[in-house]
Design a protein around this motif. Structure first.
Motif, PDB file in Angstrom:
ATOM      1  N   LEU A 126       0.835  -1.196   0.000  1.00  0.00           N
ATOM      2  CA  LEU A 126       0.000   0.000   0.000  1.00  0.00           C
ATOM      3  C   LEU A 126       0.877   1.256   0.000  1.00  0.00           C
ATOM      4  CD1 LEU A 126      -2.811   1.213   0.078  1.00  0.00           C
ATOM      5  CD2 LEU A 126      -2.805   0.913   2.561  1.00  0.00           C
ATOM      6  N   ARG A 127       1.930   1.237   0.797  1.00  0.00           N
ATOM      7  CA  ARG A 127       2.863   2.375   0.805  1.00  0.00           C
ATOM      8  C   ARG A 127       3.485   2.575  -0.573  1.00  0.00           C
ATOM      9  NH1 ARG A 127       5.121   0.606   6.588  1.00  0.00           N
ATOM     10  NH2 ARG A 127       3.903   2.051   7.877  1.00  0.00           N
ATOM     11  N   LYS A 128       3.795   1.484  -1.258  1.00  0.00           N
ATOM     12  CA  LYS A 128       4.372   1.584  -2.598  1.00  0.00           C
ATOM     13  C   LYS A 128       3.379   2.225  -3.565  1.00  0.00           C
ATOM     14  CE  LYS A 128       6.775  -1.025  -6.127  1.00  0.00           C
ATOM     15  NZ  LYS A 128       7.295  -2.320  -6.545  1.00  0.00           N
ATOM     16  N   VAL A 129       2.110   1.847  -3.468  1.00  0.00           N
ATOM     17  CA  VAL A 129       1.067   2.435  -4.309  1.00  0.00           C
ATOM     18  C   VAL A 129       1.003   3.947  -4.082  1.00  0.00           C
ATOM     19  CG1 VAL A 129      -1.444   2.591  -4.653  1.00  0.00           C
ATOM     20  CG2 VAL A 129      -0.350   0.357  -4.466  1.00  0.00           C
ATOM     21  N   LEU A 130       1.106   4.367  -2.830  1.00  0.00           N
ATOM     22  CA  LEU A 130       0.983   5.787  -2.484  1.00  0.00           C
ATOM     23  C   LEU A 130       2.229   6.585  -2.857  1.00  0.00           C
ATOM     24  CD1 LEU A 130      -0.786   5.393   0.959  1.00  0.00           C
ATOM     25  CD2 LEU A 130      -1.831   5.833  -1.271  1.00  0.00           C
ATOM     26  N   GLY A 131       3.311   5.889  -3.118  1.00  0.00           N
ATOM     27  CA  GLY A 131       4.532   6.551  -3.578  1.00  0.00           C
ATOM     28  C   GLY A 131       5.029   7.613  -2.613  1.00  0.00           C
ATOM     29  N   PRO A 132       5.171   8.857  -3.098  1.00  0.00           N
ATOM     30  CA  PRO A 132       5.722   9.924  -2.254  1.00  0.00           C
ATOM     31  C   PRO A 132       4.894  10.191  -0.995  1.00  0.00           C
ATOM     32  CG  PRO A 132       5.513  10.660  -4.532  1.00  0.00           C
ATOM     33  CD  PRO A 132       4.873   9.311  -4.443  1.00  0.00           C
ATOM     34  N   ASP A 133       3.646   9.739  -0.996  1.00  0.00           N
ATOM     35  CA  ASP A 133       2.768   9.952   0.153  1.00  0.00           C
ATOM     36  C   ASP A 133       2.711   8.740   1.073  1.00  0.00           C
ATOM     37  OD1 ASP A 133       1.808  12.606  -0.579  1.00  0.00           O
ATOM     38  OD2 ASP A 133       0.892  11.575  -2.274  1.00  0.00           O
ATOM     39  N   GLY A 174       4.173   7.954   3.631  1.00  0.00           N
ATOM     40  CA  GLY A 174       4.251   8.272   5.054  1.00  0.00           C
ATOM     41  C   GLY A 174       2.917   8.454   5.737  1.00  0.00           C
ATOM     42  N   ILE A 175       1.834   8.524   4.970  1.00  0.00           N
ATOM     43  CA  ILE A 175       0.524   8.660   5.608  1.00  0.00           C
ATOM     44  C   ILE A 175       0.051   7.343   6.209  1.00  0.00           C
ATOM     45  CG2 ILE A 175      -0.146  10.633   4.195  1.00  0.00           C
ATOM     46  CD1 ILE A 175      -1.936   8.752   2.566  1.00  0.00           C
ATOM     47  N   VAL A 176       0.693   6.229   5.826  1.00  0.00           N
ATOM     48  CA  VAL A 176       0.411   4.929   6.450  1.00  0.00           C
ATOM     49  C   VAL A 176       1.413   4.787   7.586  1.00  0.00           C
ATOM     50  CG1 VAL A 176       0.247   2.441   6.148  1.00  0.00           C
ATOM     51  CG2 VAL A 176      -0.309   3.964   4.238  1.00  0.00           C
ATOM     52  N   VAL A 177       0.924   4.830   8.815  1.00  0.00           N
ATOM     53  CA  VAL A 177       1.827   4.810   9.970  1.00  0.00           C
ATOM     54  C   VAL A 177       1.647   3.535  10.782  1.00  0.00           C
ATOM     55  CG1 VAL A 177       1.946   7.324  10.132  1.00  0.00           C
ATOM     56  CG2 VAL A 177       0.205   6.108  11.418  1.00  0.00           C
ATOM     57  N   SER A 178       2.757   3.066  11.333  1.00  0.00           N
ATOM     58  CA  SER A 178       2.748   1.951  12.280  1.00  0.00           C
ATOM     59  C   SER A 178       2.768   2.574  13.663  1.00  0.00           C
ATOM     60  CB  SER A 178       3.998   1.087  12.104  1.00  0.00           C
ATOM     61  OG  SER A 178       4.069   0.618  10.789  1.00  0.00           O
ATOM     62  N   ASP A 179       1.844   2.128  14.517  1.00  0.00           N
ATOM     63  CA  ASP A 179       1.746   2.750  15.831  1.00  0.00           C
ATOM     64  C   ASP A 179       1.101   1.774  16.808  1.00  0.00           C
ATOM     65  OD1 ASP A 179       1.737   4.624  17.873  1.00  0.00           O
ATOM     66  OD2 ASP A 179       0.068   5.775  17.074  1.00  0.00           O
ATOM     67  N   SER A 180       1.700   1.594  17.949  1.00  0.00           N
ATOM     68  CA  SER A 180       1.124   0.787  19.033  1.00  0.00           C
ATOM     69  C   SER A 180       0.663  -0.599  18.583  1.00  0.00           C
ATOM     70  CB  SER A 180      -0.048   1.539  19.678  1.00  0.00           C
ATOM     71  OG  SER A 180       0.356   2.801  20.130  1.00  0.00           O
ATOM     72  N   GLY A 181       1.455  -1.260  17.789  1.00  0.00           N
ATOM     73  CA  GLY A 181       1.104  -2.615  17.367  1.00  0.00           C
ATOM     74  C   GLY A 181       0.029  -2.673  16.308  1.00  0.00           C
ATOM     75  N   GLY A 182      -0.241  -1.564  15.650  1.00  0.00           N
ATOM     76  CA  GLY A 182      -1.247  -1.542  14.604  1.00  0.00           C
ATOM     77  C   GLY A 182      -0.872  -0.542  13.534  1.00  0.00           C
ATOM     78  N   TYR A 183      -1.863  -0.161  12.752  1.00  0.00           N
ATOM     79  CA  TYR A 183      -1.626   0.748  11.641  1.00  0.00           C
ATOM     80  C   TYR A 183      -2.733   1.796  11.589  1.00  0.00           C
ATOM     81  CZ  TYR A 183       1.526  -2.939  10.131  1.00  0.00           C
ATOM     82  OH  TYR A 183       2.527  -3.871  10.080  1.00  0.00           O
ATOM     83  N   ALA A 184      -2.373   2.939  11.023  1.00  0.00           N
ATOM     84  CA  ALA A 184      -3.342   4.004  10.786  1.00  0.00           C
ATOM     85  C   ALA A 184      -3.017   4.659   9.458  1.00  0.00           C
ATOM     86  CB  ALA A 184      -3.294   5.041  11.905  1.00  0.00           C
ATOM     87  N   LEU A 185      -4.013   5.255   8.859  1.00  0.00           N
ATOM     88  CA  LEU A 185      -3.852   6.007   7.621  1.00  0.00           C
ATOM     89  C   LEU A 185      -4.260   7.437   7.941  1.00  0.00           C
ATOM     90  CD1 LEU A 185      -3.195   5.789   4.601  1.00  0.00           C
ATOM     91  CD2 LEU A 185      -5.583   5.284   4.197  1.00  0.00           C
ATOM     92  N   ARG A 186      -3.316   8.349   7.860  1.00  0.00           N
ATOM     93  CA  ARG A 186      -3.551   9.734   8.267  1.00  0.00           C
ATOM     94  C   ARG A 186      -3.770  10.603   7.028  1.00  0.00           C
ATOM     95  NH1 ARG A 186      -0.789   9.050  13.390  1.00  0.00           N
ATOM     96  NH2 ARG A 186      -2.178   7.600  14.403  1.00  0.00           N
TER      97      ARG A 186
END
Length: 138
Positions: A79-86, A88-100
């Motif tokens: 998913l991060r590869k698909v988003l390319g330069p963006d 970083g909006i996929v974050v790993s946090d507290s044993g999970g993930y978020a999309l900011r």
């Protein structure tokens, strides 16, 4: 709004209908059905962290494969590869993930805003404006 480093073409996401990601007018390949399901879950959480267990439940339901954790760990970098330069909006946090992302970059957020504005116009007696906000092309 999320803007990339290539001329300011913003990312947009759709969850009302087919789950998709767009950069400007270009629809990006969001991957397999499970990867798109992961994207949808993260978008619907509104930037809040989803644990791995919550994501597995959302993507596979009651019968996840034994490889579900490993699969999630491959879907996130894809998913991060698909988003390319963006990416970083996929974050790993507290044993999970978020999309900011800004809620206006998701069709659901824009629809909720327009519905709220329409309701406000209706309460003020601006029926034509309320209708215009909900049905702009009619």
């Amino acid at each position: 709004m999320v803007v990339d480093g290539r001329g300011g073409r913003a990312l947009r996401f759709t969850v009302l209908g087919p789950v998709a990601v767009w950069r400007g007018r270009e629809r990006l390949d969001a991957g397999s059905p499970q990867q798109r399901a992961l994207l949808a879950v993260l978008l619907l959480r509104g930037g809040r962290v989803a644990t791995v267990a919550e994501l597995i439940d959302a993507v596979w339901g009651e019968g996840p494969p034994t490889t579900a954790v490993a699969a999630l760990r491959t879907y996130v970098p894809r998913l991060r590869k698909v988003l390319g330069p963006d990416a970083g909006i996929v974050v790993s946090d507290s044993g999970g993930y978020a999309l900011r992302v800004d809620e206006e970059s998701v069709d659901l957020g824009a629809a909720e805003r327009l519905a709220g504005e329409s309701e406000g116009a209706r309460r003020r007696g601006q029926i034509d404006r309320a209708r215009e906000l909900l049905l702009p092309s009619l």
